[in-house]
Design an enzyme around this catalytic site. Structure first.
Site, PDB file in Angstrom:
ATOM      1  N   CYS A   1      -4.479  34.555  -5.931  1.00 44.32           N
ATOM      2  CA  CYS A   1      -4.417  34.601  -7.383  1.00 44.32           C
ATOM      3  C   CYS A   1      -3.716  35.884  -7.797  1.00 44.32           C
ATOM      4  CB  CYS A   1      -5.778  34.564  -8.057  1.00 44.32           C
ATOM      5  SG  CYS A   1      -6.676  33.057  -7.792  1.00 44.32           S
TER       6      CYS A   1
ATOM      7  N   ARG B   1       1.161  34.587  -4.662  1.00 51.10           N
ATOM      8  CA  ARG B   1      -0.274  34.780  -4.441  1.00 51.10           C
ATOM      9  C   ARG B   1      -1.061  33.493  -4.684  1.00 51.10           C
ATOM     10  NH1 ARG B   1      -1.447  40.165  -4.380  1.00 51.10           N
ATOM     11  NH2 ARG B   1      -3.632  39.702  -4.729  1.00 51.10           N
TER      12      ARG B   1
ATOM     13  N   TRP C   1      -4.783  30.301  -7.121  1.00 48.20           N
ATOM     14  CA  TRP C   1      -4.951  29.627  -5.838  1.00 48.20           C
ATOM     15  C   TRP C   1      -6.405  29.173  -5.842  1.00 48.20           C
ATOM     16  CZ3 TRP C   1      -7.852  29.950  -1.296  1.00 48.20           C
ATOM     17  CH2 TRP C   1      -7.325  29.260  -0.198  1.00 48.20           C
TER      18      TRP C   1
ATOM     19  N   ASN D   1      -9.369  37.526 -10.041  1.00 46.56           N
ATOM     20  CA  ASN D   1      -8.832  37.354  -8.687  1.00 46.56           C
ATOM     21  C   ASN D   1      -9.971  37.668  -7.732  1.00 46.56           C
ATOM     22  OD1 ASN D   1      -6.380  39.229  -6.703  1.00 46.56           O
ATOM     23  ND2 ASN D   1      -7.438  37.352  -6.263  1.00 46.56           N
ATOM     24  N   GLY D   2     -10.374  36.687  -6.944  1.00 44.93           N
ATOM     25  CA  GLY D   2     -11.467  36.926  -5.995  1.00 44.93           C
ATOM     26  C   GLY D   2     -12.390  35.735  -5.928  1.00 44.93           C
TER      27      GLY D   2
ATOM     28  N   GLU E   1       3.820  32.448  17.233  1.00 51.19           N
ATOM     29  CA  GLU E   1       4.432  32.618  15.908  1.00 51.19           C
ATOM     30  C   GLU E   1       5.424  31.475  15.629  1.00 51.19           C
ATOM     31  OE1 GLU E   1       4.098  33.891  13.197  1.00 51.19           O
ATOM     32  OE2 GLU E   1       6.058  33.988  12.250  1.00 51.19           O
TER      33      GLU E   1
ATOM     34  N   LYS F   1       5.169  28.987  12.423  1.00 48.77           N
ATOM     35  CA  LYS F   1       6.258  28.856  11.448  1.00 48.77           C
ATOM     36  C   LYS F   1       6.577  27.390  11.200  1.00 48.77           C
ATOM     37  CE  LYS F   1       6.299  31.711  10.199  1.00 48.77           C
ATOM     38  NZ  LYS F   1       5.671  32.739   9.610  1.00 48.77           N
TER      39      LYS F   1
ATOM     40  N   GLU G   1       3.638  25.578   9.263  1.00 50.19           N
ATOM     41  CA  GLU G   1       3.451  25.967   7.862  1.00 50.19           C
ATOM     42  C   GLU G   1       4.316  25.197   6.886  1.00 50.19           C
ATOM     43  OE1 GLU G   1       2.557  30.478   6.994  1.00 50.19           O
ATOM     44  OE2 GLU G   1       4.075  30.274   8.551  1.00 50.19           O
TER      45      GLU G   1
ATOM     46  N   HIS H   1      -3.256  23.654  33.759  1.00 48.96           N
ATOM     47  CA  HIS H   1      -4.719  23.674  33.664  1.00 48.96           C
ATOM     48  C   HIS H   1      -5.246  22.709  32.612  1.00 48.96           C
ATOM     49  CE1 HIS H   1      -4.715  26.966  36.463  1.00 48.96           C
ATOM     50  NE2 HIS H   1      -3.790  27.561  35.727  1.00 48.96           N
TER      51      HIS H   1
ATOM     52  N   LYS I   1       0.627  33.656  -0.181  1.00 46.05           N
ATOM     53  CA  LYS I   1       1.170  34.713   0.659  1.00 46.05           C
ATOM     54  C   LYS I   1       0.197  35.869   0.873  1.00 46.05           C
ATOM     55  CE  LYS I   1       5.480  36.877   1.719  1.00 46.05           C
ATOM     56  NZ  LYS I   1       5.584  36.151   2.989  1.00 46.05           N
TER      57      LYS I   1
HETATM   58  C1  F6R Z   1       2.482  33.181   7.851  1.00 45.29           C
HETATM   59  C2  F6R Z   1       1.942  34.277   7.070  1.00 45.29           C
HETATM   60  C3  F6R Z   1       0.497  34.590   7.216  1.00 45.29           C
HETATM   61  C4  F6R Z   1       0.270  36.087   7.072  1.00 45.29           C
HETATM   62  C5  F6R Z   1      -1.234  36.409   7.066  1.00 45.29           C
HETATM   63  C6  F6R Z   1      -1.482  37.895   6.927  1.00 45.29           C
HETATM   64  O1  F6R Z   1       3.839  32.989   7.633  1.00 45.29           O
HETATM   65  O2  F6R Z   1       2.644  34.892   6.304  1.00 45.29           O
HETATM   66  O3  F6R Z   1      -0.026  34.103   8.402  1.00 45.29           O
HETATM   67  O4  F6R Z   1       0.885  36.745   8.125  1.00 45.29           O
HETATM   68  O5  F6R Z   1      -1.853  35.748   6.021  1.00 45.29           O
HETATM   69  O6  F6R Z   1      -0.879  38.390   5.787  1.00 45.29           O
HETATM   70  P1  F6R Z   1      -0.441  39.892   5.658  1.00 45.29           P
HETATM   71  O7  F6R Z   1       0.690  40.122   6.588  1.00 45.29           O
HETATM   72  O8  F6R Z   1      -0.069  40.042   4.219  1.00 45.29           O
HETATM   73  O9  F6R Z   1      -1.646  40.720   6.028  1.00 45.29           O
END
Ligand code: F6R
Length: 592
Positions: free
Chosen positions: A2, A27, A72, A98-99, A467, A471, A474, A490, A587
């Site tokens: 948020c 956010r 969010w 926010n929270g 990773e 990617k 997501e 295994h 994000k």
């Molecule tokens: C994936 C992504 C998330 C963040 C995670 C931590 O593309 O961006 O997995 O890496 O939520 O966020 P930060 O880096 O802001 O602590």
């Protein structure tokens, strides 16, 4: 999650707030809303469509005061009714949050028992109803806000617009809150990016502080002792005036291609800058590198570099799993936290506990003025510039690059490390300008119908496999699993059948022969094999497709992630998905 925004000044508040919310959209982008004050009356608009200055917004009266929110969803579905701001019954104040109010169920039960009508499913509305209740007991609005805030459990930040005196009150506990101090105008927001075109001077509000803003003035009160605080105004280094996609259709592709520059920005540290951290690392009993999601995988990569280049006892630790390590953490251990946003709740909670243990904290953060930087004894910035696409790309590689030169500095070869990264950055430029992009797009065509894919990595490419799979998951919403090649025999090999897509990541190192033999084993069982890495392993008999990446030896693992970022992008474009704002994500994950 948020985003909160507030404005009092000389400009058209509706334009400033909508613009600010667009910059805060990362956010949370389920729904949004704004409230403006004009001639003592609050005018609100809430929506579940994309944030824009639409006709309904333009119809709102002109005003210089207002608040806004991008949501969010945590409590209650995505609807106009649940969107913020939530206004009081008498329409004289309105609130954004926010929270998460962790004791929301209990507070709601109390209100229902008192026959208070609740209109939405949110925890936010409960705060509004409680403030109304407190105010009815002859308290003024400001005191009511404080007394109700003290009853809320969890990490919460609220902002309230008071129609009676034209002030905005805000209180922070956990979720970020920053003031932007401009000329005859004051901004209030969850980050600095949202108001960065307008002012460089900021005040970071700390936990349990209340801000009171009116025209041309503001006051910060420490709620723990009710004293007005002497605030520190910090100057931001940059004004990000234009954040746009440039020639690209999506931020994601723009940010992927920017990596040939962000590699260079990540090494903007001298021996002197890295000296005290390097010394602390050498003196510590163990280094824990922490982060969540993509940052957690970068932590794994940096721990690898510190162990294998620096000879350091370094261990990556997922922020949300820190508790099981607490019994063995010593005050002489050093923590390195990685975070793009600097506001990730899991990481903040871990740091708070580890700090209590007496550990020193270093951090590498991309955003400025954040909680994680402020919790740190050694503050570093990844300097990648704003990353707007929800899926992290350039910040991941910036974190890895920084970790790489840190490890090199520890062994007295910072210059050599920087030289290698500069070469990588140069080669990356060619990589992006060559026909690689269209051949990766071609490969992604092959993946459209796949429901399950696998990525094998080992050693320096193990976290790259994790990773890479995150990617693709997501944005394409496909099931992709990255795992250590060693696991294959295994159990995982049971999943391989004719046509299953399996990626193998290969650097010019001792692990490549194991990856090659794992890829031969899956190929023998009918898998469609795609190799990513050093050109030396481009073998027709093992791989159906091969993408050669820039770099040699140990630093090459950093560039090995880039084909996965591109596959994720091109595949998702083909699938028609929302590239920059994938479903259900946000994000900045400021709730647990
Ligand atoms: C994936 C992504 C998330 C963040 C995670 C931590 O593309 O961006 O997995 O890496 O939520 O966020 P930060 O880096 O802001 O602590």
């Amino acid at each position: 999650m948020c985003g909160i925004f507030g404005y009092i000044g000389k400009r058209d508040a509706k334009r400033i707030i909508v613009e600010g919310l667009k910059r805060l959209e990362y956010r949370g982008y389920d729904s949004w809303g704004i409230a403006l004050l004009e001639k003592g009356k609050i005018h609100q608009y809430r929506d579940i469509s994309e944030i824009s200055t639409n006709k309904r917004i333009l119809d709102l009266p002109c005003s210089n005061i207002g608040i806004g929110h991008t949501r969010w969803a945590t409590h209650g579905g995505v609807s106009k009714k649940n969107a913020h701001p939530h206004i009081s019954l008498t329409k004289d104040f309105t609130l954004v949050q926010n929270g998460i109010v962790e004791n929301f169920e209990d507070l709601k039960k109390d209100l229902i028992a008192k026959h208070v009508t609740i209109k939405s499913e949110t925890d936010t509305e409960i705060i509004v109803r409680l403030i109304e209740e407190a105010r009815n007991k002859e308290k003024n609005l400001k005191e009511s806000i404080i007394s109700v805030f003290e009853r809320l459990k969890g990490r919460n930040t609220i902002a309230v617009l008071d129609s009676k005196n034209g002030k905005i009150y805000a209180i922070r506990n956990g979720s970020p809150l920053i003031l932007g101090i401009g000329k005859e105008e004051i901004f209030l927001a969850s980050d600095t990016l949202s108001f960065s075109p307008y002012c460089k001077n900021i005040v970071v509000v700390d936990n349990l502080e209340m801000v009171e803003i009116e025209h041309n003035s503001f006051k910060v009160t420490d709620l723990t002792n009710s004293k007005v605080k002497n605030v520190t105004v910090t100057k931001l280094k940059y004004l990000y005036e234009d954040i746009d996609k440039g020639e690209y259709k999506h931020y994601m592709l723009k940010e992927i291609v920017e990596q040939s520059n962000t590699f260079i920005n990540a090494i903007a540290y001298s021996e002197k800058d890295l000296q005290s951290l390097s010394k602390s690392i050498k003196q510590s009993s163990r280094v824990y590198i922490i982060g969540a999601g993509t940052a957690g995988f970068a932590a794994g990569q940096i721990a690898y570099f510190l162990r294998n280049i620096g000879g350091i006892d370094a261990q990556d630790l997922r922020s949300y799993e820190f508790a099981s390590y607490l019994p063995i953490v010593k005050p002489t251990d050093l923590i390195v936290a990685l975070s793009q946003s600097g506001e990730t709740a899991d990481t903040i909670e871990a740091l708070e506990e580890l700090k209590k243990k007496g550990c020193k904290i270093a951090s590498l953060v991309n955003m400025l003025g954040t909680t994680i930087s402020r919790l740190s004894d050694y503050q570093f910035f990844s300097n990648a510039g704003p990353e707007i696409c929800v899926a992290s790309t350039k910040v991941f590689t910036s974190q890895c690059v920084w970790g790489y030169i840190l490890a090199k500095n520890i062994v007295g070869d910072l210059k050599g490390g920087k030289r290698e990264i500069l070469t990588l950055a140069k080669e990356l430029k060619t990589f992006f300008s060559s026909k690689n992009l269209s051949s990766i797009d071609e490969i992604s065509k092959k993946l459209v119908k796949q429901e399950h894919m696998f990525i094998l990595g080992k050693g320096q490419n193990f976290n790259i496999a994790l990773e890479g799979s995150l990617k693709i998951k997501e944005i394409s919403y496909k099931h992709v699993e990255g795992f250590a090649a060693g696991e294959l025999k295994h159990g995982v090999i049971a999943l391989i059948e004719k046509g299953t897509v399996v990626f193998g990541i290969l650097s010019n190192d001792r692990d490549s022969k194991d990856i090659l033999s794992a890829m031969e084993q899956v190929k023998a069982r009918g898998a469609f094999t795609i190799g990513i890495g050093d050109k030396k392993f481009k073998k027709k008999d093992v791989f159906d497709r091969y993408i050669v990446t820039p770099g040699r030896d140990i630093a090459s693992s950093i560039t090995n992630v880039i084909p996965f970022q591109l596959i994720s992008y091109y595949l998702s474009v083909r699938l028609g998905n929302n590239i920059d704002k994938p479903r259900n994500l946000a994000k900045s994950v400021t709730v647990k």
